[in-house]
Design a protein around this motif. Sequence first.
Motif, PDB file in Angstrom:
ATOM      1  N   ARG A   1      15.291  35.763 -13.719  1.00  0.00           N
ATOM      2  CA  ARG A   1      15.293  34.293 -13.847  1.00  0.00           C
ATOM      3  C   ARG A   1      16.731  33.774 -13.919  1.00  0.00           C
ATOM      4  O   ARG A   1      17.067  32.757 -13.310  1.00  0.00           O
ATOM      5  CB  ARG A   1      14.509  33.877 -15.099  1.00  0.00           C
ATOM      6  N   ALA A   2      17.569  34.504 -14.666  1.00  0.00           N
ATOM      7  CA  ALA A   2      18.965  34.065 -14.792  1.00  0.00           C
ATOM      8  C   ALA A   2      19.661  34.129 -13.432  1.00  0.00           C
ATOM      9  O   ALA A   2      20.387  33.195 -13.051  1.00  0.00           O
ATOM     10  CB  ALA A   2      19.690  34.945 -15.806  1.00  0.00           C
TER      11      ALA A   2
ATOM     12  N   ALA B   1      26.059  25.415 -12.455  1.00  0.00           N
ATOM     13  CA  ALA B   1      25.907  24.328 -13.426  1.00  0.00           C
ATOM     14  C   ALA B   1      24.483  24.342 -13.989  1.00  0.00           C
ATOM     15  O   ALA B   1      24.284  24.203 -15.201  1.00  0.00           O
ATOM     16  CB  ALA B   1      26.215  22.994 -12.761  1.00  0.00           C
ATOM     17  N   ALA B   2      23.504  24.516 -13.097  1.00  0.00           N
ATOM     18  CA  ALA B   2      22.111  24.561 -13.552  1.00  0.00           C
ATOM     19  C   ALA B   2      21.896  25.750 -14.486  1.00  0.00           C
ATOM     20  O   ALA B   2      21.179  25.646 -15.486  1.00  0.00           O
ATOM     21  CB  ALA B   2      21.174  24.660 -12.348  1.00  0.00           C
TER      22      ALA B   2
ATOM     23  N   SER C   1      13.952  38.356 -17.725  1.00  0.00           N
ATOM     24  CA  SER C   1      15.013  37.354 -17.914  1.00  0.00           C
ATOM     25  C   SER C   1      16.200  37.515 -16.954  1.00  0.00           C
ATOM     26  O   SER C   1      16.716  36.495 -16.472  1.00  0.00           O
ATOM     27  CB  SER C   1      15.474  37.326 -19.370  1.00  0.00           C
TER      28      SER C   1
ATOM     29  N   MET D   1      18.632  31.255 -11.300  1.00  0.00           N
ATOM     30  CA  MET D   1      19.290  30.012 -11.713  1.00  0.00           C
ATOM     31  C   MET D   1      20.737  29.978 -11.209  1.00  0.00           C
ATOM     32  O   MET D   1      21.210  28.953 -10.731  1.00  0.00           O
ATOM     33  CB  MET D   1      19.302  29.892 -13.244  1.00  0.00           C
TER      34      MET D   1
ATOM     35  N   HIS E   1      24.160  27.249 -16.429  1.00  0.00           N
ATOM     36  CA  HIS E   1      24.768  26.944 -17.733  1.00  0.00           C
ATOM     37  C   HIS E   1      23.853  26.016 -18.530  1.00  0.00           C
ATOM     38  O   HIS E   1      23.641  26.213 -19.722  1.00  0.00           O
ATOM     39  CB  HIS E   1      26.117  26.249 -17.533  1.00  0.00           C
ATOM     40  N   SER E   2      23.324  24.998 -17.844  1.00  0.00           N
ATOM     41  CA  SER E   2      22.507  24.014 -18.564  1.00  0.00           C
ATOM     42  C   SER E   2      21.170  24.601 -19.004  1.00  0.00           C
ATOM     43  O   SER E   2      20.471  24.010 -19.815  1.00  0.00           O
ATOM     44  CB  SER E   2      22.271  22.777 -17.693  1.00  0.00           C
ATOM     45  N   ALA E   3      20.808  25.769 -18.453  1.00  0.00           N
ATOM     46  CA  ALA E   3      19.585  26.449 -18.891  1.00  0.00           C
ATOM     47  C   ALA E   3      19.907  27.540 -19.913  1.00  0.00           C
ATOM     48  O   ALA E   3      19.057  28.369 -20.225  1.00  0.00           O
ATOM     49  CB  ALA E   3      18.859  27.042 -17.686  1.00  0.00           C
ATOM     50  N   GLY E   4      21.141  27.542 -20.407  1.00  0.00           N
ATOM     51  CA  GLY E   4      21.511  28.509 -21.445  1.00  0.00           C
ATOM     52  C   GLY E   4      21.823  29.896 -20.914  1.00  0.00           C
ATOM     53  O   GLY E   4      21.867  30.860 -21.672  1.00  0.00           O
ATOM     54  N   VAL E   5      22.048  30.011 -19.591  1.00  0.00           N
ATOM     55  CA  VAL E   5      22.313  31.326 -18.999  1.00  0.00           C
ATOM     56  C   VAL E   5      23.806  31.649 -19.117  1.00  0.00           C
ATOM     57  O   VAL E   5      24.648  30.826 -18.728  1.00  0.00           O
ATOM     58  CB  VAL E   5      21.901  31.334 -17.508  1.00  0.00           C
ATOM     59  N   ASN E   6      24.105  32.825 -19.639  1.00  0.00           N
ATOM     60  CA  ASN E   6      25.489  33.290 -19.706  1.00  0.00           C
ATOM     61  C   ASN E   6      25.859  33.832 -18.321  1.00  0.00           C
ATOM     62  O   ASN E   6      25.590  34.986 -17.979  1.00  0.00           O
ATOM     63  CB  ASN E   6      25.614  34.382 -20.772  1.00  0.00           C
TER      64      ASN E   6
ATOM     65  N   SER F   1      22.477  27.109  -8.770  1.00  0.00           N
ATOM     66  CA  SER F   1      23.822  26.557  -9.020  1.00  0.00           C
ATOM     67  C   SER F   1      24.266  27.029 -10.397  1.00  0.00           C
ATOM     68  O   SER F   1      23.454  27.157 -11.307  1.00  0.00           O
ATOM     69  CB  SER F   1      23.852  25.029  -8.927  1.00  0.00           C
TER      70      SER F   1
END
Lengths: 358, 239
Positions: free
Chosen positions: A193-194, A203-204, A190, A197, A206-211, A201
């Motif tokens: 992957r984070a 923004a991307a 993880s 992301m 955040h929109s994928a739930g990444v802190n 970007s």
Amino acid sequence: MTRLGRELVRLLPVAVVMLFLAWWIPAYFSSYWLRAFTAAVVYSLAALGVGLLYGRLGLVSLANFALLGVGAWVSLRLGLHDPRLPVAANIVIGGIVAAAIGTVIGLPALRLRGLYLALVTLMSAGAFFVVINAIGFPEGGSGFTGRGGSGAVRNAPRPSFAETDSAYFRFALVVAILGFALVLVHLRTSPGRAWAMIRRSEAAAHSAGVNVTMYKTWAFTLAGFLAGVAGGLYAANIGRPGTGDFGAASSMILFGISVSAGSFHLLGAALAGLLARGLPALFSQHGINAEIANMIFGFLLMFSLTAAPEGAAGQLTGLARSIRAKLTPRRGRPAPGVEPTRPAGPDAADQAAAEVPS
Amino acid sequence: MIDIDRVTVQFGGVFPLDDLTLQLDGSIVGIVGPNGAGKTTLLNVISGFVTASQGSITVDGTDILAMAPYKRARWGIRRTFQTEQVVNELTVRDNVSVMLDTARLSSSERAASIERALEITGLVHHADRSAHVLNAFERRLVELARAVVGTPKVIMMDEPAAGLSNLETAELRATIARLPAATSAMVVLIDHDVELIAAICENTAVLDFGELIAYGPTAASLSDSKVRAAYLGVAVEEA
């Protein structure tokens, strides 16, 4: 085959090469070169942290050699304070302290990027240089600084099982492999992957739930830990590190070499170590001023930034991919001498491209 | 239902959303309007990238404005972007699974959820391909799969058909039409393609200069005289 199985098969050649190097280098090289190779292994661990920040997150940190100094200082202080303490534990503690300081240095990264972040981290490296010059490296005395011991200045202890240069090279190699494995596990799970992301970007992400805050901070922590562990190994390799080794310029050179060797690939970190420590050793052996290597690093960085953004490792992996693509008959494109049964379409090209590991 | 109550967004002297009150309901809801109408700003406020200077937004009764953007995504507010945000370095599966990295699921539940999202978007056969080899349409679908995976409550799409061919748009339209039944999420669709909106949206909101000028069943909204005036620049006939 499961994903883990595929990964292990992919790493098998790397493991074989590492085993071969662990046997071959101590058996065939002089003590001079053995120390140079150990220094290269240590340097690659620090470059790994730089690559993690720049290659995976696009964050420029110019403080990582200072963090290596933190690890060297702590490990040396503990080792000289009580020689009975296990050296490996001292190295890990040095890594943890450097990770904590690395985390603090990385806090501006939550708000800054690019040149501004580079300047802030460079100032941190400069501050470390000032502090280390003021208190010096420990000599085995008492107190926080460990200075002023009445006896002779002592060298950093090595592990009891790795006191010779050969054994110490193998020890450093094992520690570096563990460091690379730690990063690889991060990249395949993880955090990797984070980070990917976040690099795409924020923004991307955040929109994928990444802190984003947590993962950026964790990257600085991990890079600091790797640099700190490298520092512990560094101290025991050369015995007596000097304050002059940890100037802010060293951190800039580490960053420049990491980028020109290829910060997007793990191989780049290994190449960075070889370049940074192998080239000066080669020049010195032939009576050439080793400082000339720094000029070469500068040219390599300019070349990398203008013509090869993925660095030497990117060039090498690209070459390996193209050779493999030429040797492997693609679906839809018959091997030479075989009559085609159907024309190759875009699907076939895509399929072939998909088979090339990234 | 998304309940938007007196939401204002201010950038200096500009008001992209001006005291907007709107209840979005229905399985697929469209948001249309001329350039600069505030469509994307509304999406950004709901997903947390733009802060409202006043007002409140609740989704199924939960106040979402207090949540950080990444917590909204984990809670179930999903979105796609005008410029797709697929990560080239990851495989299709990893691009989707990043959404579930913090979900409390067993590995089998997680795998099943990802497989389901890939099935809905028709990407099962691309699962282990690296994203950098995908074409523009497949990349749109990967981003959609990321929005669909798990238990989304709202799936918001910002011009998902931009740059696609007619054939690809038709396929995407069919996929979007399947989403409410496949996920039980509410779908919010922003697009300039009125034909696409008319074909699949149950209700449609029309914005102009940050204000709501029409909302209701899609056919009625699109034929509203104020909407025609906003799009065609024709003066509204006073009753």
